[in-house]
Motif scaffolding. Structure first.
Motif, mmCIF file in Angstrom:
data_model
loop_
_atom_site.group_PDB
_atom_site.id
_atom_site.type_symbol
_atom_site.label_atom_id
_atom_site.label_comp_id
_atom_site.label_asym_id
_atom_site.label_seq_id
_atom_site.Cartn_x
_atom_site.Cartn_y
_atom_site.Cartn_z
ATOM 1 N N HIS A 1 0.830 -1.206 0.000
ATOM 2 C CA HIS A 1 0.000 0.000 0.000
ATOM 3 C C HIS A 1 0.869 1.262 0.000
ATOM 4 O O HIS A 1 0.588 2.221 -0.725
ATOM 5 C CB HIS A 1 -0.941 -0.010 1.209
ATOM 6 C CG HIS A 1 -1.877 -1.171 1.227
ATOM 7 N ND1 HIS A 1 -2.902 -1.308 0.314
ATOM 8 C CD2 HIS A 1 -1.944 -2.256 2.038
ATOM 9 C CE1 HIS A 1 -3.553 -2.429 0.559
ATOM 10 N NE2 HIS A 1 -3.005 -3.024 1.596
ATOM 11 N N THR A 2 1.917 1.240 0.825
ATOM 12 C CA THR A 2 2.819 2.395 0.871
ATOM 13 C C THR A 2 3.518 2.578 -0.465
ATOM 14 O O THR A 2 3.658 3.699 -0.964
ATOM 15 C CB THR A 2 3.864 2.210 1.980
ATOM 16 O OG1 THR A 2 3.197 2.003 3.229
ATOM 17 C CG2 THR A 2 4.771 3.435 2.084
ATOM 18 N N LYS B 1 2.452 1.731 -3.504
ATOM 19 C CA LYS B 1 1.543 2.254 -4.530
ATOM 20 C C LYS B 1 1.194 3.713 -4.283
ATOM 21 O O LYS B 1 1.085 4.504 -5.233
ATOM 22 C CB LYS B 1 0.297 1.375 -4.602
ATOM 23 C CG LYS B 1 0.584 0.001 -5.186
ATOM 24 C CD LYS B 1 -0.671 -0.795 -5.463
ATOM 25 C CE LYS B 1 -1.287 -1.354 -4.216
ATOM 26 N NZ LYS B 1 -2.409 -2.271 -4.505
ATOM 27 N N GLU C 1 -6.201 -0.797 -10.601
ATOM 28 C CA GLU C 1 -6.415 0.069 -9.444
ATOM 29 C C GLU C 1 -6.177 1.523 -9.825
ATOM 30 O O GLU C 1 -6.940 2.415 -9.434
ATOM 31 C CB GLU C 1 -5.494 -0.323 -8.294
ATOM 32 C CG GLU C 1 -5.711 0.543 -7.057
ATOM 33 C CD GLU C 1 -4.919 0.060 -5.861
ATOM 34 O OE1 GLU C 1 -5.517 -0.141 -4.790
ATOM 35 O OE2 GLU C 1 -3.683 -0.103 -6.006
#
Length: 229
Positions: free
Chosen positions: A118-119, A121, A152
């Motif tokens: 997550h970090t 992206k 995404e």
């Protein structure tokens, strides 16, 4: 500060995040496409943001750009868990300030190791969003991870999180199935017709860069307020 005819403000450098496989693929045409994209980006002063690996297509794009434009033109961002997988022997002797093994900067550019996907992206997206005209996202061929990141990013565009172009580099018809699926999703009412071209397509590197420069934001995107997201 607004810029005008007499302004001395220098526009921000264009930045493109390239999603692609950590494999070279079976057909040499894919490596050639990665090299051509890297060459054109370097020649057009476009910086690369990518997943930080040194193998497959991702490594080929990075080292091509560094060989022409230098290490400052590339920023790789990789989660700690993937460091030992998406790498080759260039990781063996080099460590960052936190003790993580990272590739040689003079070959692959600067690398940042983060804790999770997550970090990674979020950091990649922010760099592109803050980039100058022509910034955006390009997907070369790849596997599950490439497809997940690509879709995404397209979804974030649809939701109004960013307004940068998203383009697939459809080498050897690799993404033709995806573009057909988008048409089907529009026909069946799952994607608004106005959003059909959030994800655009090109068949060569020159066309992909042109698609990002000329990208038009869809009027059908959701007008959502994401604050500082």
């Amino acid at each position: 500060m607004a810029s005008g005819p007499n302004s001395n403000v220098t526009p921000a450098q264009a930045k493109i995040c390239v999603y692609c496989g950590s494999s070279p693929g079976k057909n040499p045409i894919y490596l050639k496409a990665a090299q051509e994209l890297g060459k054109l980006m370097a020649e057009n002063n476009i910086a690369l943001v990518y997943g930080g690996g040194t193998v497959g297509l991702m490594g080929e794009v990075a080292k091509t750009i560094v060989s022409i434009a230098g290490p400052d033109a590339v920023h790789g961002i990789i989660p700690e868990a993937l460091v030992k997988w998406e790498r080759d022997s260039t990781y063996s002797d080099t460590k960052d300030s936190n003790g993580y093994h990272v590739p040689e900067e003079q070959i692959y550019g600067r690398t940042t190791v983060v804790k999770d996907m997550h970090t990674r992206k979020l950091m990649m997206a922010r760099e592109v969003i803050e980039g100058g005209p022509g910034s955006g996202f390009i997907a070369l061929p790849g596997g599950y991870g490439t497809m997940e990141e690509l879709l995404e990013t397209a979804t974030w565009n649809q939701l109004g999180i960013h307004n940068k172009g998203v383009c697939v580099l459809n080498i050897n018809g690799f993404y033709s199935g995806l573009t057909e699926w988008i048409k089907t999703a529009v026909d069946e009412g799952f994607v608004q017709e106005g959003n059909a071209h959030i994800l655009v397509s090109a068949t060569d590197a020159e066309g992909a860069l042109k698609a990002l420069r000329e990208y038009k934001v869809s009027d059908a995107r959701y007008g959502l307020d994401w604050g500082s997201e």
